[in-house]
Design a protein around this motif. Structure first.
Motif, PDB file in Angstrom:
ATOM      1  N   GLN A  23     -62.660 -27.033  43.431  1.00 12.72           N
ATOM      2  CA  GLN A  23     -63.460 -26.523  42.322  1.00 12.72           C
ATOM      3  C   GLN A  23     -64.054 -27.649  41.465  1.00 12.72           C
ATOM      4  OE1 GLN A  23     -63.571 -22.968  40.853  1.00 12.72           O
ATOM      5  NE2 GLN A  23     -63.345 -22.559  43.029  1.00 12.72           N
ATOM      6  N   GLY A  24     -63.525 -28.871  41.617  1.00 12.81           N
ATOM      7  CA  GLY A  24     -63.950 -29.948  40.731  1.00 12.81           C
ATOM      8  C   GLY A  24     -63.441 -29.753  39.320  1.00 12.81           C
TER       9      GLY A  24
ATOM     10  N   PRO B 108     -56.737 -14.954  41.784  1.00 11.58           N
ATOM     11  CA  PRO B 108     -55.757 -16.043  41.809  1.00 11.58           C
ATOM     12  C   PRO B 108     -56.427 -17.392  41.567  1.00 11.58           C
ATOM     13  CG  PRO B 108     -56.305 -15.363  44.031  1.00 11.58           C
ATOM     14  CD  PRO B 108     -57.003 -14.401  43.122  1.00 11.58           C
ATOM     15  N   SER B 109     -55.636 -18.356  41.113  1.00  8.18           N
ATOM     16  CA  SER B 109     -56.150 -19.715  41.005  1.00  8.18           C
ATOM     17  C   SER B 109     -56.075 -20.368  42.398  1.00  8.18           C
ATOM     18  CB  SER B 109     -55.319 -20.505  39.991  1.00  8.18           C
ATOM     19  OG  SER B 109     -53.960 -20.572  40.406  1.00  8.18           O
ATOM     20  N   PRO B 110     -56.850 -21.433  42.656  1.00  9.98           N
ATOM     21  CA  PRO B 110     -57.691 -22.159  41.705  1.00  9.98           C
ATOM     22  C   PRO B 110     -58.980 -21.413  41.374  1.00  9.98           C
ATOM     23  CG  PRO B 110     -57.857 -23.137  43.876  1.00  9.98           C
ATOM     24  CD  PRO B 110     -56.789 -22.096  43.979  1.00  9.98           C
ATOM     25  N   LYS B 111     -59.396 -21.537  40.132  1.00  5.80           N
ATOM     26  CA  LYS B 111     -60.637 -20.910  39.689  1.00  5.80           C
ATOM     27  C   LYS B 111     -61.111 -21.620  38.421  1.00  5.80           C
ATOM     28  CE  LYS B 111     -58.078 -17.232  37.225  1.00  5.80           C
ATOM     29  NZ  LYS B 111     -57.961 -15.771  37.025  1.00  5.80           N
ATOM     30  N   SER B 112     -62.415 -21.561  38.191  1.00  4.88           N
ATOM     31  CA  SER B 112     -62.976 -22.211  37.010  1.00  4.88           C
ATOM     32  C   SER B 112     -64.239 -21.481  36.592  1.00  4.88           C
ATOM     33  CB  SER B 112     -63.271 -23.690  37.280  1.00  4.88           C
ATOM     34  OG  SER B 112     -64.168 -23.838  38.368  1.00  4.88           O
ATOM     35  N   ILE B 113     -64.629 -21.695  35.349  1.00  2.00           N
ATOM     36  CA  ILE B 113     -65.763 -21.006  34.733  1.00  2.00           C
ATOM     37  C   ILE B 113     -66.807 -22.029  34.321  1.00  2.00           C
ATOM     38  CG2 ILE B 113     -66.497 -19.733  32.665  1.00  2.00           C
ATOM     39  CD1 ILE B 113     -63.830 -18.324  32.679  1.00  2.00           C
TER      40      ILE B 113
ATOM     41  N   ASP C 145     -68.478 -39.502  36.657  1.00  2.00           N
ATOM     42  CA  ASP C 145     -68.679 -38.603  37.803  1.00  2.00           C
ATOM     43  C   ASP C 145     -67.343 -38.241  38.453  1.00  2.00           C
ATOM     44  OD1 ASP C 145     -70.142 -37.046  39.544  1.00  2.00           O
ATOM     45  OD2 ASP C 145     -70.624 -38.693  40.903  1.00  2.00           O
ATOM     46  N   PHE C 146     -66.441 -37.713  37.621  1.00  2.00           N
ATOM     47  CA  PHE C 146     -65.075 -37.450  38.072  1.00  2.00           C
ATOM     48  C   PHE C 146     -64.957 -36.252  39.008  1.00  2.00           C
ATOM     49  CE2 PHE C 146     -64.266 -39.927  34.209  1.00  2.00           C
ATOM     50  CZ  PHE C 146     -63.273 -40.786  34.651  1.00  2.00           C
ATOM     51  N   ARG C 147     -65.932 -35.336  38.993  1.00  2.00           N
ATOM     52  CA  ARG C 147     -65.761 -34.065  39.705  1.00  2.00           C
ATOM     53  C   ARG C 147     -66.293 -34.069  41.138  1.00  2.00           C
ATOM     54  NH1 ARG C 147     -64.278 -30.321  35.794  1.00  2.00           N
ATOM     55  NH2 ARG C 147     -64.829 -30.888  33.651  1.00  2.00           N
ATOM     56  N   ALA C 148     -67.218 -34.955  41.451  1.00  2.00           N
ATOM     57  CA  ALA C 148     -67.985 -34.844  42.695  1.00  2.00           C
ATOM     58  C   ALA C 148     -67.125 -34.934  43.955  1.00  2.00           C
ATOM     59  CB  ALA C 148     -69.072 -35.921  42.724  1.00  2.00           C
ATOM     60  N   LEU C 149     -66.173 -35.870  43.998  1.00  2.00           N
ATOM     61  CA  LEU C 149     -65.368 -36.022  45.211  1.00  2.00           C
ATOM     62  C   LEU C 149     -64.542 -34.775  45.479  1.00  2.00           C
ATOM     63  CD1 LEU C 149     -64.288 -37.655  47.575  1.00  2.00           C
ATOM     64  CD2 LEU C 149     -62.604 -38.688  46.024  1.00  2.00           C
ATOM     65  N   ASP C 150     -63.975 -34.190  44.442  1.00  2.00           N
ATOM     66  CA  ASP C 150     -63.166 -32.989  44.633  1.00  2.00           C
ATOM     67  C   ASP C 150     -64.005 -31.842  45.176  1.00  2.00           C
ATOM     68  OD1 ASP C 150     -60.319 -31.892  43.936  1.00  2.00           O
ATOM     69  OD2 ASP C 150     -61.719 -30.348  43.256  1.00  2.00           O
ATOM     70  N   ILE C 151     -65.234 -31.696  44.680  1.00  5.40           N
ATOM     71  CA  ILE C 151     -66.151 -30.680  45.206  1.00  5.40           C
ATOM     72  C   ILE C 151     -66.432 -30.945  46.683  1.00  5.40           C
ATOM     73  CG2 ILE C 151     -68.531 -29.860  45.113  1.00  5.40           C
ATOM     74  CD1 ILE C 151     -67.146 -28.660  42.842  1.00  5.40           C
ATOM     75  N   ALA C 152     -66.653 -32.215  47.027  1.00  6.41           N
ATOM     76  CA  ALA C 152     -66.927 -32.573  48.421  1.00  6.41           C
ATOM     77  C   ALA C 152     -65.745 -32.258  49.329  1.00  6.41           C
ATOM     78  CB  ALA C 152     -67.273 -34.057  48.517  1.00  6.41           C
ATOM     79  N   LEU C 153     -64.544 -32.269  48.753  1.00 10.43           N
ATOM     80  CA  LEU C 153     -63.334 -31.963  49.511  1.00 10.43           C
ATOM     81  C   LEU C 153     -62.996 -30.478  49.493  1.00 10.43           C
ATOM     82  CD1 LEU C 153     -61.156 -35.001  48.370  1.00 10.43           C
ATOM     83  CD2 LEU C 153     -61.940 -34.550  50.697  1.00 10.43           C
ATOM     84  N   GLY C 154     -63.956 -29.661  49.053  1.00  4.44           N
ATOM     85  CA  GLY C 154     -63.762 -28.212  49.074  1.00  4.44           C
ATOM     86  C   GLY C 154     -63.085 -27.653  47.857  1.00  4.44           C
TER      87      GLY C 154
ATOM     88  N   HIS D 218     -71.910 -34.568  30.140  1.00  3.61           N
ATOM     89  CA  HIS D 218     -72.076 -33.189  29.665  1.00  3.61           C
ATOM     90  C   HIS D 218     -72.478 -32.289  30.828  1.00  3.61           C
ATOM     91  CE1 HIS D 218     -72.686 -30.032  26.698  1.00  3.61           C
ATOM     92  NE2 HIS D 218     -73.690 -29.664  27.461  1.00  3.61           N
ATOM     93  N   THR D 219     -71.674 -31.254  31.070  1.00  2.00           N
ATOM     94  CA  THR D 219     -71.898 -30.379  32.224  1.00  2.00           C
ATOM     95  C   THR D 219     -73.135 -29.507  32.041  1.00  2.00           C
ATOM     96  OG1 THR D 219     -69.541 -30.325  32.764  1.00  2.00           O
ATOM     97  CG2 THR D 219     -70.906 -28.549  33.637  1.00  2.00           C
ATOM     98  N   VAL D 220     -74.008 -29.549  33.036  1.00  2.00           N
ATOM     99  CA  VAL D 220     -75.206 -28.702  33.063  1.00  2.00           C
ATOM    100  C   VAL D 220     -75.014 -27.554  34.041  1.00  2.00           C
ATOM    101  CG1 VAL D 220     -77.691 -28.638  33.487  1.00  2.00           C
ATOM    102  CG2 VAL D 220     -76.639 -30.698  32.512  1.00  2.00           C
ATOM    103  N   PHE D 221     -74.565 -27.873  35.257  1.00  2.00           N
ATOM    104  CA  PHE D 221     -74.320 -26.852  36.274  1.00  2.00           C
ATOM    105  C   PHE D 221     -72.887 -26.983  36.781  1.00  2.00           C
ATOM    106  CE2 PHE D 221     -78.848 -28.038  36.773  1.00  2.00           C
ATOM    107  CZ  PHE D 221     -79.430 -26.820  36.466  1.00  2.00           C
ATOM    108  N   HIS D 222     -72.223 -25.841  36.940  1.00  2.62           N
ATOM    109  CA  HIS D 222     -70.908 -25.854  37.585  1.00  2.62           C
ATOM    110  C   HIS D 222     -70.773 -24.574  38.398  1.00  2.62           C
ATOM    111  CE1 HIS D 222     -66.819 -27.034  38.390  1.00  2.62           C
ATOM    112  NE2 HIS D 222     -66.414 -25.819  38.055  1.00  2.62           N
ATOM    113  N   GLN D 223     -71.114 -24.684  39.676  1.00  5.56           N
ATOM    114  CA  GLN D 223     -71.023 -23.566  40.618  1.00  5.56           C
ATOM    115  C   GLN D 223     -70.328 -24.079  41.879  1.00  5.56           C
ATOM    116  OE1 GLN D 223     -74.789 -21.237  40.951  1.00  5.56           O
ATOM    117  NE2 GLN D 223     -75.566 -22.642  39.401  1.00  5.56           N
ATOM    118  N   PRO D 224     -69.013 -24.258  41.807  1.00  2.00           N
ATOM    119  CA  PRO D 224     -68.302 -24.876  42.926  1.00  2.00           C
ATOM    120  C   PRO D 224     -68.422 -24.104  44.231  1.00  2.00           C
ATOM    121  CG  PRO D 224     -66.766 -23.964  41.300  1.00  2.00           C
ATOM    122  CD  PRO D 224     -68.116 -23.958  40.678  1.00  2.00           C
ATOM    123  N   GLN D 225     -68.621 -22.776  44.150  1.00  2.00           N
ATOM    124  CA  GLN D 225     -68.763 -21.988  45.375  1.00  2.00           C
ATOM    125  C   GLN D 225     -70.026 -22.392  46.137  1.00  2.00           C
ATOM    126  OE1 GLN D 225     -69.202 -20.936  42.323  1.00  2.00           O
ATOM    127  NE2 GLN D 225     -71.026 -19.648  42.164  1.00  2.00           N
ATOM    128  N   LEU D 226     -70.986 -23.008  45.450  1.00  2.00           N
ATOM    129  CA  LEU D 226     -72.209 -23.524  46.074  1.00  2.00           C
ATOM    130  C   LEU D 226     -72.161 -25.038  46.233  1.00  2.00           C
ATOM    131  CD1 LEU D 226     -74.894 -21.432  44.097  1.00  2.00           C
ATOM    132  CD2 LEU D 226     -73.874 -20.923  46.333  1.00  2.00           C
TER     133      LEU D 226
END
Length: 357
Positions: free
Chosen positions: A139-140, A227-232, A128-137, A97-105
């Protein structure tokens, strides 16, 4: 040919419960075939709903404690699900369950410890599917598009109406996908003001009147034309959409009515931006697909040349859990399960941690 039996677990931003889907995936002749075999949605107790909803306001220690406790809770739910349905399971794939999602940070965090889930359920866990994508710059997010591409290629568009509306489609040379706007994150809190957990069939919204000023305010944020990529994430919703609703003097009925128009209008804008020919076949899933008034507005704004398909209720309710189970399969096979074209990461990647019980 390879076959996998996986339980996908999903909890959305609307906090309506935990979705569990026991799925079979078969890879044959370069094609993936899926079947949803058993499903269950476990509504949150008031205690869990309040605990999860309040995590952005508590200490780091409380967040960590909740991460462990929620993982244990998911393990209990999964163990019960397996036992009562007599299931043979290869592994579990859990979004958390997502608590924080601020990919710009470089921040994204989902509670639901995979270690505690695996320990309680007695099965391997992919999480933990999102973490590697965030690490690669990246949006996760969104993560679903690889599943849309490989499981639902018969559709030009895959639209999900959950807490957030998001869309996925195949572009000329790559997959395009992004979050469109808040959806049930707007509608459910309004219905709760009238003593209802949600606006069943959109019946309350249907009685309201259109408020042009509120509509304009909801559509004002620059995010919608970016423009994409973008997420909320929830943080964005609190700052913009929910703030606009709270500031409005309109009745709750008028707010629901106008919010449905806003959601549908933004969907149509997003679809048309990538469809010069003005036609296509769109698969509609997620809890919002049961909101008849909202679906009517989507069809109205898209126009008659778009076929909007609302599938059987099981797929409407459990498509995200199904796809997270599939992401787990791809991680298990060490194959890409996250597309750079939709997240903005440096390259496609194979995200997810595996806990072996």
């Amino acid at each position: 040919m390879a076959t996998y039996h996986v339980i996908g677990i999903m909890s959305g931003t609307s906090l309506d419960g935990v979705d569990l889907a026991y799925c079979r995936f078969t890879y044959n002749d370069d094609n993936w075939i899926y079947k949803i075999l058993n499903t269950e949605t476990v509504p949150y107790s008031n205690i869990w709903e309040k605990r999860l909803a309040g995590l952005t306001e508590v200490s780091a220690a409380e967040i960590i404690a909740t991460d462990r406790a929620y993982g244990h809770y998911l393990g209990e739910l999964t163990k019960d699900f397996v036992t009562k349905n007599n299931l043979e399971v290869d592994f579990i794939a859990s979004h958390g369950h997502t608590v924080f999602h601020q990919p710009q940070l470089h921040i994204t965090f989902q509670v639901g410890s995979g270690a505690y889930l695996a320990a309680e359920a007695g099965l391997p866990v992919v999480c933990d599917f999102r973490a590697l994508d965030i690490a690669l710059g990246g949006q996760g997010a969104p993560l679903v598009p690889i599943g849309d591409r490989l499981l639902f290629s018969a559709y030009d568009f895959c639209l999900n109406l959950g807490g957030i509306s998001n869309i996925s489609q195949e572009g000329p040379d790559h997959r395009v996908a992004f979050d469109i706007s808040c959806c049930n994150m707007l509608l459910n809190p309004l219905a709760e003001q009238l003593g209802q957990p949600y606006d069943k069939n959109g019946d309350i919204a249907r009685t309201g009147q259109f408020d042009q000023d509120l509509f304009d305010q909801l559509n004002e944020p620059a995010y919608f034309t970016a423009p994409s990529p973008k997420s909320i994430g929830k943080e964005w919703a609190d700052t913009y959409s929910l703030k606009a609703l709270q500031a409005s003097n309109a009745t709750v009925e008028d707010k629901l009515h106008t919010a449905c128009h806003h959601i549908a209008w933004q969907i149509a804008q997003s679809v048309r931006r990538y469809t010069p020919q003005g036609q296509g076949k769109l698969l509609l899933t997620g809890g919002g697909a049961f909101n008849s008034f909202l679906v009517e507005q989507i069809r109205y704004y898209l126009g008659p040349n778009f076929e909007v398909v609302v599938p059987e209720p099981e797929l409407v309710n459990f498509k995200e859990a199904l796809i997270f189970a599939f992401l787990g399969v791809l991680r298990w096979r060490q194959e890409p399960n996250c597309l750079r074209s939709v997240t903005g990461a440096r390259h496609d990647n194979c995200g997810g941690a595996i806990y072996w019980n």
